[in-house]
Design an enzyme around this catalytic site. Structure first.
Site, PDB file in Angstrom:
ATOM      1  N   ASN A 122       0.912  -1.494  -0.265  1.00 12.77           N
ATOM      2  CA  ASN A 122      -0.318   0.050   0.314  1.00 12.77           C
ATOM      3  C   ASN A 122       0.595   1.231  -0.341  1.00 12.77           C
ATOM      4  OD1 ASN A 122      -1.930   1.857   0.572  1.00 12.77           O
ATOM      5  ND2 ASN A 122      -2.921   1.382   2.440  1.00 12.77           N
ATOM      6  N   CYS A 125      -1.899   4.931   1.035  1.00 14.79           N
ATOM      7  CA  CYS A 125      -3.386   5.855   2.351  1.00 14.79           C
ATOM      8  C   CYS A 125      -3.338   6.930   2.226  1.00 14.79           C
ATOM      9  CB  CYS A 125      -2.634   4.792   3.132  1.00 14.79           C
ATOM     10  SG  CYS A 125      -3.842   6.055   4.698  1.00 14.79           S
TER      11      CYS A 125
END
Ligand code: RRO
Length: 291
Positions: A122, A125
């Site tokens: 990720n 975010c």
């Protein structure tokens, strides 16, 4: 079928952050029926997340500002992974960090776990000050994070990218060049909602990440652009509520899809969407090759 070397029964996965660690949904749906489960982002250390309010409904979607709340990777491996490993569905763990080194350490931690079939990195975010999206808006930092994860693990790597950039193909190429085996597109779009009586944001952190049908056309466009620009498989995410939505992503070039916000409305959404895709494929047998 297979994506980034991960064998899946079908192309319907559940999106990180919308499915808890899987256990929460196990009472409602047969987890064996899913293509893959992507768990909520884990970090090295536990995080409390952002001050409330953290969720706001918006026209055709929602804003979130969770702020990477999670109990840390060790808790995840001890308390959540054993439950998930009982199912015949690949578990893909989404990881997030504030530094390049944190990502690499997380990847090392997970590499020793036979139940983990892939890592979704990720770098997108939108709700934390350090790390997260800071990496995914800069091609050099994207290369640094992905190549350090690549060195730390032999597991398949899926980079999850942010739409909050001018040209996503630059970031997509950087991620693939650095060793990503597949790309997840897209994470949430930065947005804001203001209460006009107070003049203040409806979220504790002012801004948040927009998801749901409101972002679907953005996501389809991005999948289309990236699928043309890189050879690595693309996983489409963004406002998929029905099988027809998913099929749009397949036509745009996605090999698989992730169902996110729909899980909050209907716990069985992913299974229903899979059935609707199957109906479409039955009617259009030559449309896609899920191999
Ligand atoms: O936790 C969050 O606030 C969050 C994350 Br990690 C993410 O990747 N995307 C999002 O919309 N929210």
């Amino acid at each position: 079928m297979e994506i980034a070397g991960i064998k899946m029964k079908n192309p319907v996965m559940v999106a990180s952050g919308t499915f808890g660690s899987g256990k929460e949904y196990g009472e409602y749906i047969d987890l064996n029926k899913l293509g893959a489960i992507v768990t909520k982002s884990v970090t090295l250390k536990p995080r409390e997340g952002n001050p409330p309010p953290r969720i706001v409904e918006t026209p055709a979607g929602m804003l979130n500002s969770i702020g990477l709340q999670n109990e840390g990777v060790e808790f995840f491996l001890k308390e959540h992974l054993p439950f998930l490993s009982k199912f015949d569905t690949p578990v893909i763990v989404n990881i997030a960090g504030e530094t390049v080194e944190e990502y690499a350490r997380l990847a090392k931690f997970l590499s020793g776990e036979p139940a983990v079939k892939g890592i979704e990195v990720n770098i997108s975010c939108p709700n934390v000050k350090n790390g997260g999206m800071c990496f995914g808006i800069d091609p050099k930092l994207t290369i640094e994070v992905i190549s350090s994860v690549r060195k730390a693990t032999r597991l398949p790597i899926i980079a999850k990218l942010t739409p909050n950039v001018t040209d996503i193909t630059v970031i997509a190429k950087a991620a693939v060049e650095a060793g990503a085996d597949a790309l997840s597109l897209i994470n949430t779009v930065v947005g804001m909602s203001i209460d006009i009586e107070t003049g203040k944001s409806r979220l504790g952190t002012q801004t948040g990440g927009l998801s749901g049908p409101a972002i679907k056309p953005i996501a389809v466009r991005i999948v289309y652009e990236v699928a043309k620009a890189v050879k690595a498989p693309v996983i489409g995410i963004g406002g998929i509520m029905t099988g027809s939505d998913a099929v749009e992503f397949f036509w745009a070039g996605a090999k698989a899809v992730q169902v996110g916000t729909a899980n909050f409305i209907d716990t069985e959404a992913s299974i229903r969407i899979l059935k609707e895709i199957e109906d479409y494929v039955h009617r259009h047998p030559r449309a896609f090759n899920f191999s």
